[in-house]
Motif scaffolding. Structure first.
Motif, mmCIF file in Angstrom:
data_model
loop_
_atom_site.group_PDB
_atom_site.id
_atom_site.type_symbol
_atom_site.label_atom_id
_atom_site.label_comp_id
_atom_site.label_asym_id
_atom_site.label_seq_id
_atom_site.Cartn_x
_atom_site.Cartn_y
_atom_site.Cartn_z
ATOM 1 N N GLU A 148 31.165 23.735 17.823
ATOM 2 C CA GLU A 148 29.521 22.452 17.990
ATOM 3 C C GLU A 148 30.279 21.049 18.386
ATOM 4 O O GLU A 148 31.252 20.769 17.897
ATOM 5 C CB GLU A 148 28.733 22.754 17.159
ATOM 6 N N GLU A 150 29.118 17.262 18.541
ATOM 7 C CA GLU A 150 28.125 16.224 17.960
ATOM 8 C C GLU A 150 28.073 15.272 18.823
ATOM 9 O O GLU A 150 28.859 14.859 18.374
ATOM 10 C CB GLU A 150 27.518 16.260 16.690
ATOM 11 N N LYS A 170 19.981 12.781 19.630
ATOM 12 C CA LYS A 170 21.267 13.263 19.732
ATOM 13 C C LYS A 170 21.815 14.869 19.885
ATOM 14 O O LYS A 170 19.820 15.274 20.328
ATOM 15 C CB LYS A 170 20.693 13.898 17.999
ATOM 16 N N VAL A 172 23.659 17.965 20.581
ATOM 17 C CA VAL A 172 25.060 19.501 20.020
ATOM 18 C C VAL A 172 24.942 20.241 20.937
ATOM 19 O O VAL A 172 23.549 20.332 21.906
ATOM 20 C CB VAL A 172 24.112 19.763 18.818
ATOM 21 N N ASN A 174 26.461 23.681 22.036
ATOM 22 C CA ASN A 174 27.547 24.766 21.521
ATOM 23 C C ASN A 174 28.151 24.740 22.345
ATOM 24 O O ASN A 174 27.453 26.232 23.348
ATOM 25 C CB ASN A 174 26.971 25.658 19.975
#
Length: 662
Positions: A148, A150, A170, A172, A174
């Motif tokens: 991941e 971030e 924010k 994230v 993957n």
């Protein structure tokens, strides 16, 4: 002596392990250099030569060494850079030099760390390739054990293949699961369009996602909901409020039974009604659908309740907004009353039931009166955006009346009737005993000639009105009308219009037993408007050939026919209208009556809501219509479900592109 012995033993241990100690220091130094070089814009060949050319299984990889150096923090922190994740390498192992030589800083290509993860991505790539993304933020962290990235603070992720950017506080990403999760101040942007929300979870492989508190904006409508779901071809939002941004006037009409079968070709509301801006009306709908076309969006509202303040007036099965004024039929709980041929006078309370597939069913028990006989009966009307079917029975005359139409396409429809009048266009309303026919209508404007050209083709089975045996025959008919204006004067400020032109009408009919009929009508037409007074005057000179085998289907208006339509708005709350058609030579095929059409209408109410009561003298029918004109601009419409769907011809496109390309 003990000190000397201890020193000698220590010296022997250091000497015996000097090679291992040097090797350890070399291992430790390399990753320290790695971390320093990650923040440099360029790597020289001299720097790359400092790294070992091979890595053994018992030595730490680049990211594992970082864990060893910072046991309390298992991430790479404080990397102020962009990260670009592209195609995954297929090699099981790489040297540090090979890894760093593949980096194009400040964008860092993150490699897979082991074969197991690489195989998972490769397997996924057979159907859905890992998305090519670019990430930027004030602060980036990479978690190798979770695959991941971030991004925190002014974070954005860009998908170049779809030209879409996702912004959030924010994000994230993957790269193994091919998912994106964004939180706080989420915004998806594509060109000039955007969708905002509090949280979004996108699966780039399965083309699905979830949005919390989405707000979707188009140039025609704004939708705010509690929750949204994203699919490959649509967005679904639930329990929210929609606001129409463009200036649409929605015209609703609720009609009685006789108003459908005998409308009279006279609309008192088209010009005199004005939309209310006082917020009197409010709409609540079960579902809103938005279909994205190349040049505009089509907004469709299903099972919509129409409210005046807090009082529910009626239900509209479907409202479709494309451009201009939109007309829709809606059902009300207003009692059914009036008069109709083969029924007599009728009256009774009514109730509207919501049915599946955005349809309604209005039912009413009836008291009927005809020929000095009091009877009982009933009424039912099924209404859908593609179908209207009415059934009525009265014991006073002991007859069933059926009238219906099913739209097969925008231009093709199936009509069916029993003992009710059917619209035969410029031949008038005619009543067979039974009928079922297909009807195709088309209208064109020939710009070079300034000619409006309208056609109707029909074919079906008919039984004559007085045929008690019920043996009918097939009928095929072609009808056409051409109209051209030769002089036009208009002054909008003074509400003055004068339009003079010519009109021609042609009809040709073939019956299954060999009968053929023909009709040609031609004459001048004058349309005028002077303030509150409008009128249309037409004179036809006609020629006919052949004779219809059906009594109901004979030509009614004679060789010399004068038609006039009058409308006068007496005041804001009262408008009267009249339609007449005169056979000047008294040569109608039905009778020797000069007045073959004789209808009067009275419209009462404010500009935005009118009741129209009409009576057809020839057919002894009473017509009742409730019309409303709702100003939709900036009005809030409550909904249970809203669906945005694109009309994408490509087999597969990025679902984010479908989400924001509104």
């Amino acid at each position: 002596m003990k000190k000397i012995f201890f020193i000698l033993v220590l010296g022997l241990i250091i000497t015996a392990n000097s090679a291992n100690a040097a090797e350890f220091m070399t291992d430790l130094a390399a990753p320290v250099s790695d971390l320093n070089l990650l923040n440099n814009a360029e790597l020289s060949d001299e720097d790359l030569d400092k790294f070992p050319q091979e890595e053994e299984e018992n030595k730490f990889s680049l990211f594992k060494t970082k864990k060893r150096m910072k046991p309390q923090d298992e991430t790479i922190s404080s990397i102020d850079a962009n990260i670009s994740v592209g195609d995954t390498p297929k090699e099981e192992k790489k040297t540090v030099k090979e890894r760093l030589s593949g980096l194009n800083l400040p964008k860092v290509n993150l490699p897979l760390l082991n074969k197991k993860k690489e195989e998972a991505v490769t397997k996924k790539s057979d159907n859905n390739e890992v998305s090519d993304v670019q990430i930027e933020a004030d602060f980036l962290e990479y978690y190798p054990e979770k695959s991941e990235i971030e991004a925190i603070g002014n974070a954005k992720i860009y998908l170049p293949s779809q030209d879409v950017t996702l912004y959030a506080n924010k994000i994230v990403f993957n790269h193994d699961l091919n998912t994106v999760v964004a939180k706080d101040n989420v915004k998806l942007v594509n060109q000039d369009s955007e969708t905002t929300g509090d949280f979004i979870n996108l699966n780039l492989s399965s083309d699905e996602g979830i949005i919390e508190n989405p707000i979707t904006n188009t140039y025609e409508i704004s939708i705010k909901a509690k929750e949204g779901r994203v699919y490959s071809d649509r967005i679904e939002e639930y329990d929210g409020v929609a606001k129409i941004l463009k200036n649409y006037d929605l015209k609703f009409a609720a009609r009685s039974f006789a108003s459908y079968v005998n409308p009279g070709r006279l609309d008192l509301h088209e010009e005199t009604m004005k939309a209310s801006d006082s917020g009197i009306y409010h709409l609540k709908t079960q579902e809103i659908k938005i279909n994205s076309e190349e040049e505009h969006n089509i907004i469709t509202m299903k099972n919509t309740g129409v409210y005046a303040k807090k009082i529910k007036i009626g239900v509209v099965p479907q409202i479709q907004v494309v451009s201009g004024k939109q007309s829709s039929t809606f059902e009300t709980n207003i009692p059914e009353f009036g008069s109709a041929s083969n029924i007599g006078l009728y009256a009774g309370p009514a109730i509207v039931l919501n049915m599946p597939k955005s349809s309604t069913l209005k039912v009413a028990p009836l008291l009927t009166y005809s020929d000095n006989k009091l009877g009982f009966g009933g009424f039912a009307r099924f209404l859908h955006d593609k179908n209207r079917t009415e059934i009525m029975y009265g014991s006073s005359e002991d007859k069933f009346l059926i009238n219906g139409q099913q739209m097969l396409t925008d231009r093709l429809s199936l009509r069916y009737s029993q003992n009710t009048y059917q619209d035969e266009w410029f031949l008038g309303f005619r009543r067979p005993r039974y009928s079922a026919d297909l009807q195709y209508n088309r209208a064109d404007f020939v710009e070079d000639l300034g000619l409006t050209f309208t056609q109707r083709y029909s074919a079906g089975y008919f039984v004559d009105e007085d045929d008690q045996i019920g043996q009918g025959e097939m009928r095929m008919r072609w009808m056409t009308q051409g109209q051209k204006s030769f002089y036009r004067y208009q002054n909008r400020d003074k509400n003055v219009l004068v339009d003079a032109g010519l009109i021609s009408q042609t009809a040709a009919t073939v019956y299954s037993k060999g009968d053929v009929t023909g009709l040609f009508r031609f004459g001048p037409i004058l349309t005028t408007r002077l303030g509150p007074w409008k009128q249309s005057l037409i004179y036809f000179q006609s020629a006919t050939a052949g004779e219809s085998p059906f009594a109901f289907d004979k030509y009614a208006y004679g060789k010399s026919n004068f038609v006039f339509v009058e409308e006068l708005k007496i005041c804001k709350y009262l408008t009267i209208g009249y339609l007449g058609s005169i056979a000047l030579l008294r040569d109608s095929s039905f009778d020797d009556n000069m007045w073959q059409e004789n209808k009067i209408l009275l419209s009462v109410g404010p500009d935005y809501a009118k009741f129209t009561l009409g009576y057809d003298v020839n057919r002894q029918s009473t017509m009742l219509t409730l019309s409303m004109l709702v100003g939709a601009k900036d009005s809030e419409i409550e909904f249970k479900k809203a669906t945005y769907k694109t009309n994408d011809k490509e087999e597969k496109k990025g679902f984010i592109n479908r989400l924001v390309n509104i």
